[in-house]
Design an enzyme around this catalytic site. Structure first.
Site, PDB file in Angstrom:
ATOM      1  N   HIS A 144       0.793  -1.232   0.000  1.00  8.07           N
ATOM      2  CA  HIS A 144       0.000   0.000   0.000  1.00  8.07           C
ATOM      3  C   HIS A 144       0.825   1.280   0.000  1.00  8.07           C
ATOM      4  O   HIS A 144       0.256   2.362  -0.180  1.00  8.07           O
ATOM      5  CB  HIS A 144      -0.986   0.011   1.183  1.00  8.07           C
ATOM      6  N   ASP A 194     -10.036  -0.481   3.809  1.00 12.55           N
ATOM      7  CA  ASP A 194      -8.862  -1.104   4.425  1.00 12.55           C
ATOM      8  C   ASP A 194      -9.213  -1.530   5.843  1.00 12.55           C
ATOM      9  O   ASP A 194     -10.077  -0.922   6.492  1.00 12.55           O
ATOM     10  CB  ASP A 194      -7.738  -0.043   4.467  1.00 12.55           C
ATOM     11  N   HIS A 235      -7.000  -1.146   7.963  1.00 11.71           N
ATOM     12  CA  HIS A 235      -6.075  -0.216   8.616  1.00 11.71           C
ATOM     13  C   HIS A 235      -6.219   1.194   8.068  1.00 11.71           C
ATOM     14  O   HIS A 235      -6.651   1.379   6.931  1.00 11.71           O
ATOM     15  CB  HIS A 235      -4.636  -0.695   8.397  1.00 11.71           C
ATOM     16  N   ASP A 245      -3.554   3.327   7.734  1.00 11.31           N
ATOM     17  CA  ASP A 245      -2.341   3.646   6.951  1.00 11.31           C
ATOM     18  C   ASP A 245      -1.969   5.114   7.058  1.00 11.31           C
ATOM     19  O   ASP A 245      -1.568   5.737   6.081  1.00 11.31           O
ATOM     20  CB  ASP A 245      -2.528   3.236   5.481  1.00 11.31           C
ATOM     21  N   HIS A 260       3.910   1.085   4.316  1.00 12.32           N
ATOM     22  CA  HIS A 260       2.527   0.806   3.893  1.00 12.32           C
ATOM     23  C   HIS A 260       1.535   1.207   4.981  1.00 12.32           C
ATOM     24  O   HIS A 260       0.353   1.419   4.715  1.00 12.32           O
ATOM     25  CB  HIS A 260       2.341  -0.650   3.446  1.00 12.32           C
ATOM     26  N   ASP A 262      -7.486  -1.944  -0.271  1.00 10.18           N
ATOM     27  CA  ASP A 262      -6.535  -2.898   0.309  1.00 10.18           C
ATOM     28  C   ASP A 262      -7.311  -4.197   0.513  1.00 10.18           C
ATOM     29  O   ASP A 262      -8.343  -4.200   1.198  1.00 10.18           O
ATOM     30  CB  ASP A 262      -6.036  -2.355   1.652  1.00 10.18           C
ATOM     31  N   ASP A 313      -6.887  -6.504   2.337  1.00 13.43           N
ATOM     32  CA  ASP A 313      -7.048  -6.932   3.727  1.00 13.43           C
ATOM     33  C   ASP A 313      -8.235  -6.257   4.403  1.00 13.43           C
ATOM     34  O   ASP A 313      -8.529  -6.507   5.575  1.00 13.43           O
ATOM     35  CB  ASP A 313      -5.758  -6.775   4.548  1.00 13.43           C
ATOM     36  N   GLU A 320      -1.970  -5.153  -1.938  1.00 15.26           N
ATOM     37  CA  GLU A 320      -1.649  -6.067  -0.852  1.00 15.26           C
ATOM     38  C   GLU A 320      -2.038  -7.526  -1.096  1.00 15.26           C
ATOM     39  O   GLU A 320      -2.114  -8.308  -0.141  1.00 15.26           O
ATOM     40  CB  GLU A 320      -2.192  -5.552   0.487  1.00 15.26           C
TER      41      GLU A 320
HETATM   42  C1  LIG Z   1      -1.912  -0.858  12.007  1.00 15.85           C
HETATM   43  N1  LIG Z   1      -0.603  -0.419  11.631  1.00 15.85           N
HETATM   44  C2  LIG Z   1       0.351  -1.421  11.209  1.00 15.85           C
HETATM   45  C3  LIG Z   1      -0.112  -2.173   9.982  1.00 15.85           C
HETATM   46  C4  LIG Z   1      -0.173  -1.372   8.735  1.00 15.85           C
HETATM   47  C5  LIG Z   1      -0.834  -2.154   7.608  1.00 15.85           C
HETATM   48  C6  LIG Z   1      -0.667  -1.471   6.295  1.00 15.85           C
HETATM   49  B1  LIG Z   1      -1.688  -1.938   5.164  1.00 15.85           B
HETATM   50  O1  LIG Z   1      -1.345  -1.318   3.932  1.00 15.85           O
HETATM   51  O2  LIG Z   1      -1.672  -3.341   5.067  1.00 15.85           O
HETATM   52  O3  LIG Z   1      -3.003  -1.508   5.527  1.00 15.85           O
HETATM   53  C7  LIG Z   1       0.538  -2.534  12.242  1.00 15.85           C
HETATM   54  C8  LIG Z   1       1.332  -2.186  13.420  1.00 15.85           C
HETATM   55  N2  LIG Z   1       1.139  -3.254  14.420  1.00 15.85           N
HETATM   56  C9  LIG Z   1       1.927  -4.471  14.083  1.00 15.85           C
HETATM   57  C10 LIG Z   1       1.707  -5.571  15.107  1.00 15.85           C
HETATM   58  C11 LIG Z   1       1.989  -5.060  16.511  1.00 15.85           C
HETATM   59  C12 LIG Z   1       1.203  -3.797  16.818  1.00 15.85           C
HETATM   60  C13 LIG Z   1       1.460  -2.737  15.767  1.00 15.85           C
HETATM   61  C14 LIG Z   1       1.654  -0.674  10.916  1.00 15.85           C
HETATM   62  O4  LIG Z   1       2.673  -1.343  10.710  1.00 15.85           O
HETATM   63  O5  LIG Z   1       1.619   0.577  10.890  1.00 15.85           O
HETATM   64 MN   LIG Z   2      -3.483  -0.613   3.463  1.00 15.20          MN
HETATM   65 MN   LIG Z   3      -4.555  -3.000   5.456  1.00 17.17          MN
HETATM   66 MN   LIG Z   4      -1.862  -5.227   4.149  1.00 18.49          MN
END
Ligand SMILES: CN[C@](CCCC[B-](O)(O)O)(CCN1CCCCC1)C(=O)O
Ligand SMILES: [Mn+2]
Ligand SMILES: [Mn+2]
Ligand SMILES: [Mn+2]
Length: 304
Positions: A96, A119, A121, A123, A136, A227, A229, A272
């Site tokens: 992403h 999504d 998330h 992001d 991402h 996304d 996911d 993704e």
């Molecule tokens: C929620 N934020 C995450 C996930 C981002 C996903 C990006 B996408 O493009 O796939 O939407 C996760 C951060 N967590 C990881 C596990 C432990 C707690 C923090 C991050 O790494 O910033």
């Molecule tokens: Mn995303």
């Molecule tokens: Mn996501």
């Molecule tokens: Mn993802």
């Protein structure tokens, strides 16, 4: 409609190997033919080629700034070109972080665009709030004008001009936010329809409220950043950060059908898909769901 398809085999915005094969997996599933069969005029620009830089040390924890920053510029230029050629830009990912480029490029070609971000998330971590350093999960933070003062200078990101306001964004499907993101979403007043709202109001009302918030007169070009996911892992397991309790294929298709029906869909990111994750069956199901979303974006209607 004319659709310009851009493959973006990006993976450095996250840590799971394989997402760079997303475009290939979607192509092998026949996504181009499936769009052509809808009567859409498809221009396939192939996959962008990114020079690999090994000398790419993290800055403030942000990983792969050089590779991502330079890739985003290429993506931005390509998306701008495609939209200026009066084609809808369909970008196949890839992780992403590619949306830094697609949204930047869309905004360069269309003055008044608005954004639907589907999504699990948000992001929108800044480099300083990100728990992972994976870009991402930060993509939007570099693009939102109101966040400019919170974003430190990142080498190779200097060219990125914040190009969208918080009020022009609607989230659908959120269910996993980091603390910094929750603060940002709340304090910037970004329209946010989490899975709680989807359950409470249903997907149709969520879409109507989203459009009421960001495109009330139906006159703005729409960017859909999808996304996979966002979908429930039962139908979209082949992705790097799956979160239970997601959108059904029907809800995903409904979003795409409704946005297509506005006639204002100008750019779509489909990101993704990681064909190296999950079983073969899970991979095939994930790719199938993604191609069905794409078909719905470009005119496939369940009513026939
Ligand atoms: C929620 N934020 C995450 C996930 C981002 C996903 C990006 B996408 O493009 O796939 O939407 C996760 C951060 N967590 C990881 C596990 C432990 C707690 C923090 C991050 O790494 O910033
Ligand atoms: Mn995303
Ligand atoms: Mn996501
Ligand atoms: Mn993802």
């Amino acid at each position: 409609d004319k659709v310009g398809v851009i493959g973006v085999p990006s993976c450095k915005g996250q840590s799971a190997g394989g997402v760079q094969h997303g475009p290939k997996a979607l192509r092998q599933a026949g996504i181009i033919d499936k769009l052509t069969q809808l009567g859409v005029e498809v221009y396939d620009y192939g996959d962008l080629v990114f020079e690999q830089f090994d000398d790419d040390t993290p800055i403030l924890g942000l990983k792969n700034p050089k590779n991502i920053g330079l890739a985003a510029k290429k993506i931005s230029d390509q998306v701008s070109r495609v939209i200026k050629d009066d084609q809808i830009a369909l970008t196949l990912g890839g992780d992403h972080s590619l949306s830094i480029g697609t949204i930047h490029g869309h905004a360069a070609a269309e003055k008044n665009m608005c954004l639907v971000w589907v999504d699990a998330h948000a992001d929108i971590n800044t480099p300083l709030t990100s728990p992972s350093g994976n870009v991402h999960g930060m993509a939007l933070s570099f693009l939102v004008k109101e966040l400019k003062e919170y974003i430190p200078q990142i080498p190779h990101f200097e060219w990125i001009k914040p190009c969208i306001s918080a009020k022009d964004i609607a989230y659908i499907g959120l269910r996993d936010l980091d603390p910094g993101e929750l603060w940002i979403v709340r304090n910037m007043g970004i329209s946010c329809f989490t899975m709680h709202e989807v359950d409470r109001y249903g997907i149709d009302m969520v879409l109507r409220m989203s459009m009421q918030a960001i495109n009330p007169h139906g006159d703005r070009p729409i960017h859909l950043s999808f996304d996979v996911d966002s979908l429930d892992p039962r139908i979209s397991a082949a992705t790097g950060t799956p979160v239970p309790g997601g959108l059904s294929v029907r809800e995903g298709i409904y979003i795409a059908e409704e946005l297509a029906a506005t006639g204002k869909l100008t750019a779509v990111d489909l990101v993704e898909v990681n064909p190296l994750l999950g079983t073969k069956e899970e991979r095939d199901l994930t790719v199938y769901a993604a191609t069905e979303i794409a078909r719905a974006c470009f005119g496939k209607k369940r009513e026939g």
